[in-house]
Design a protein around this motif. Structure first.
Motif, PDB file in Angstrom:
ATOM      1  N   GLN A 135       0.820  -1.200   0.000  1.00 16.81           N
ATOM      2  CA  GLN A 135       0.000   0.000   0.000  1.00 16.81           C
ATOM      3  C   GLN A 135       0.863   1.262   0.000  1.00 16.81           C
ATOM      4  N   THR A 136       1.993   1.209   0.711  1.00 15.56           N
ATOM      5  CA  THR A 136       2.905   2.357   0.708  1.00 15.56           C
ATOM      6  C   THR A 136       3.434   2.633  -0.696  1.00 15.56           C
ATOM      7  N   LEU A 137       3.818   1.575  -1.407  1.00 16.31           N
ATOM      8  CA  LEU A 137       4.303   1.748  -2.783  1.00 16.31           C
ATOM      9  C   LEU A 137       3.207   2.304  -3.685  1.00 16.31           C
ATOM     10  N   ARG A 138       1.990   1.859  -3.486  1.00 20.24           N
ATOM     11  CA  ARG A 138       0.887   2.382  -4.295  1.00 20.24           C
ATOM     12  C   ARG A 138       0.694   3.872  -4.050  1.00 20.24           C
ATOM     13  N   VAL A 139       0.765   4.281  -2.755  1.00 18.40           N
ATOM     14  CA  VAL A 139       0.627   5.701  -2.435  1.00 18.40           C
ATOM     15  C   VAL A 139       1.765   6.506  -3.047  1.00 18.40           C
ATOM     16  N   GLN A 140       2.994   5.989  -2.976  1.00 15.28           N
ATOM     17  CA  GLN A 140       4.141   6.687  -3.563  1.00 15.28           C
ATOM     18  C   GLN A 140       3.988   6.828  -5.080  1.00 15.28           C
ATOM     19  N   ASN A 141       3.531   5.755  -5.713  1.00 12.75           N
ATOM     20  CA  ASN A 141       3.328   5.827  -7.159  1.00 12.75           C
ATOM     21  C   ASN A 141       2.261   6.860  -7.515  1.00 12.75           C
ATOM     22  N   LEU A 142       1.196   6.915  -6.720  1.00  9.86           N
ATOM     23  CA  LEU A 142       0.158   7.911  -6.980  1.00  9.86           C
ATOM     24  C   LEU A 142       0.693   9.327  -6.779  1.00  9.86           C
ATOM     25  N   GLU A 143       1.516   9.531  -5.749  1.00  8.84           N
ATOM     26  CA  GLU A 143       2.107  10.850  -5.513  1.00  8.84           C
ATOM     27  C   GLU A 143       3.033  11.249  -6.656  1.00  8.84           C
ATOM     28  N   LEU A 144       3.861  10.284  -7.124  1.00  4.69           N
ATOM     29  CA  LEU A 144       4.759  10.572  -8.257  1.00  4.69           C
ATOM     30  C   LEU A 144       3.963  10.867  -9.520  1.00  4.69           C
ATOM     31  N   ALA A 145       2.883  10.095  -9.721  1.00  5.95           N
ATOM     32  CA  ALA A 145       2.051  10.337 -10.907  1.00  5.95           C
ATOM     33  C   ALA A 145       1.401  11.710 -10.840  1.00  5.95           C
ATOM     34  N   ALA A 146       0.906  12.086  -9.661  1.00  4.79           N
ATOM     35  CA  ALA A 146       0.286  13.398  -9.520  1.00  4.79           C
ATOM     36  C   ALA A 146       1.281  14.527  -9.766  1.00  4.79           C
ATOM     37  N   LYS A 147       2.563  14.285  -9.436  1.00  5.52           N
ATOM     38  CA  LYS A 147       3.576  15.326  -9.567  1.00  5.52           C
ATOM     39  C   LYS A 147       4.166  15.390 -10.978  1.00  5.52           C
ATOM     40  N   PHE A 148       4.440  14.220 -11.582  1.00  3.28           N
ATOM     41  CA  PHE A 148       5.176  14.207 -12.850  1.00  3.28           C
ATOM     42  C   PHE A 148       4.344  13.743 -14.051  1.00  3.28           C
ATOM     43  N   ALA A 149       3.267  13.015 -13.811  1.00  2.00           N
ATOM     44  CA  ALA A 149       2.522  12.443 -14.936  1.00  2.00           C
ATOM     45  C   ALA A 149       1.951  13.502 -15.886  1.00  2.00           C
ATOM     46  N   PRO A 150       1.356  14.608 -15.387  1.00  2.00           N
ATOM     47  CA  PRO A 150       0.802  15.589 -16.339  1.00  2.00           C
ATOM     48  C   PRO A 150       1.828  16.110 -17.333  1.00  2.00           C
ATOM     49  N   ASN A 151       3.000  16.522 -16.816  1.00  2.00           N
ATOM     50  CA  ASN A 151       4.039  17.027 -17.725  1.00  2.00           C
ATOM     51  C   ASN A 151       4.561  15.932 -18.644  1.00  2.00           C
ATOM     52  N   ALA A 152       4.666  14.694 -18.105  1.00  2.00           N
ATOM     53  CA  ALA A 152       5.136  13.595 -18.948  1.00  2.00           C
ATOM     54  C   ALA A 152       4.151  13.327 -20.084  1.00  2.00           C
ATOM     55  N   TRP A 153       2.866  13.348 -19.774  1.00  2.00           N
ATOM     56  CA  TRP A 153       1.866  13.134 -20.823  1.00  2.00           C
ATOM     57  C   TRP A 153       1.846  14.296 -21.806  1.00  2.00           C
ATOM     58  N   ARG A 154       2.029  15.523 -21.298  1.00  3.54           N
ATOM     59  CA  ARG A 154       2.083  16.672 -22.217  1.00  3.54           C
ATOM     60  C   ARG A 154       3.260  16.538 -23.175  1.00  3.54           C
ATOM     61  N   ALA A 155       4.426  16.133 -22.642  1.00  2.00           N
ATOM     62  CA  ALA A 155       5.599  15.944 -23.506  1.00  2.00           C
ATOM     63  C   ALA A 155       5.354  14.824 -24.506  1.00  2.00           C
ATOM     64  N   HIS A 156       4.728  13.740 -24.040  1.00  2.00           N
ATOM     65  CA  HIS A 156       4.429  12.631 -24.950  1.00  2.00           C
ATOM     66  C   HIS A 156       3.452  13.056 -26.041  1.00  2.00           C
ATOM     67  N   ASN A 157       2.409  13.788 -25.661  1.00  2.00           N
ATOM     68  CA  ASN A 157       1.444  14.267 -26.652  1.00  2.00           C
ATOM     69  C   ASN A 157       2.099  15.238 -27.635  1.00  2.00           C
ATOM     70  N   ALA A 158       3.004  16.078 -27.124  1.00  2.00           N
ATOM     71  CA  ALA A 158       3.704  17.010 -28.014  1.00  2.00           C
ATOM     72  C   ALA A 158       4.562  16.268 -29.030  1.00  2.00           C
ATOM     73  N   SER A 159       5.230  15.190 -28.566  1.00  2.00           N
ATOM     74  CA  SER A 159       6.041  14.409 -29.508  1.00  2.00           C
ATOM     75  C   SER A 159       5.162  13.728 -30.552  1.00  2.00           C
ATOM     76  N   LEU A 160       3.989  13.241 -30.120  1.00  2.00           N
ATOM     77  CA  LEU A 160       3.072  12.623 -31.085  1.00  2.00           C
ATOM     78  C   LEU A 160       2.558  13.651 -32.089  1.00  2.00           C
ATOM     79  N   GLU A 161       2.211  14.840 -31.601  1.00  2.00           N
ATOM     80  CA  GLU A 161       1.735  15.877 -32.510  1.00  2.00           C
ATOM     81  C   GLU A 161       2.827  16.296 -33.491  1.00  2.00           C
ATOM     82  N   ALA A 162       4.064  16.368 -33.007  1.00  2.00           N
ATOM     83  CA  ALA A 162       5.168  16.708 -33.907  1.00  2.00           C
ATOM     84  C   ALA A 162       5.353  15.628 -34.965  1.00  2.00           C
ATOM     85  N   ALA A 163       5.245  14.356 -34.548  1.00  2.00           N
ATOM     86  CA  ALA A 163       5.373  13.265 -35.518  1.00  2.00           C
ATOM     87  C   ALA A 163       4.244  13.310 -36.532  1.00  2.00           C
TER      88      ALA A 163
END
Length: 235
Positions: A135-163
């Protein structure tokens, strides 16, 4: 000497293909697809030409399959991890697959019969600690996703749009080049069609003149023969 021939239009670049596959090597190809009008009943003639060409081919369709290697078959029978499952399937799946073991996800204390067993309590504590760590690992993963996932998805979407933009630009360039080539070929072949029509008209006119001249010559020859025959009979 081998006769020279102007490469037919619509076959630009064919000379780069080595013989005997280069289409310029075939002097029978002289069609102007943008100008020629197909006559009625053309398909049987074309099918006959295709069949004749296939009969002249050295390689048959079955030869292409023969050149391919056999399909690689994986022998799963020797896998110890799957051996028991194969045996179960061969027996008709009697009993079905065993249910997943969910005991480690439960936080139950030892049964009443083992409440006084120290090892049973150690096992229950270890199970609780592993569940807590999970459960601790799940909470940590959720915290990391909340912190870094939006920007990571934005970068991924930007690369897809560029392609996508890159591919769309290439596609547009290829389509424009194709349209330009087809336009040039259409204009060239239309001009060639007009020239061929003019030459055909001149050929018919010249042929008609030759036939007329030939008729006059034959008439003059007949008159000359008649005059010669009259002179011979007068003597």
């Amino acid at each position: 000497a081998r006769p020279t021939m102007t490469p037919p239009m619509l076959l630009d670049g064919g000379s780069t293909v080595p013989a005997p596959f280069g289409r310029w090597e075939n002097h029978d190809i002289d069609a102007l697809p943008y100008t020629d009008v197909l006559p009625e009943g053309w398909r049987p003639d074309v099918d006959q030409l295709v069949q004749e060409e296939m009969r002249r081919m050295k390689k048959r369709p079955i030869d292409y399959l023969g050149a391919m290697g056999p399909a690689f078959e994986i022998d799963w029978g020797g896998c110890p991890l799957l051996q028991k499952e194969f045996e179960r399937v061969q027996k008709g799946g009697a009993g079905g697959m065993p249910a997943p073991d969910t005991a480690r996800y439960d936080l139950n204390p030892p049964p009443k019969s083992k409440r006084g067993d120290e090892d049973a309590w150690y096992a229950a504590v270890r199970n609780a600690r592993s569940s807590l760590e999970h459960q601790t690992l799940r909470v940590q993963n959720l915290e990391l996703a909340a912190k870094f996932a939006p920007n990571a998805w934005r970068a991924h979407n930007a690369s897809l749009e560029a392609a996508i933009t890159t591919y769309e630009t290439r596609l547009a360039a290829v389509r424009a080049e194709t349209a330009l080539i087809n336009t040039e070929r259409s204009l060239q072949q239309a001009a060639a069609g007009r020239k061929l029509g003019k030459l055909e008209t001149e050929w018919y006119a010249t042929t008609a003149k030759c036939i007329a001249i030939d008729g006059v010559v034959m008439d003059l020859e007949a008159r000359a023969d008649a005059i010669k025959g009259g002179e011979a009979s007068g003597e």
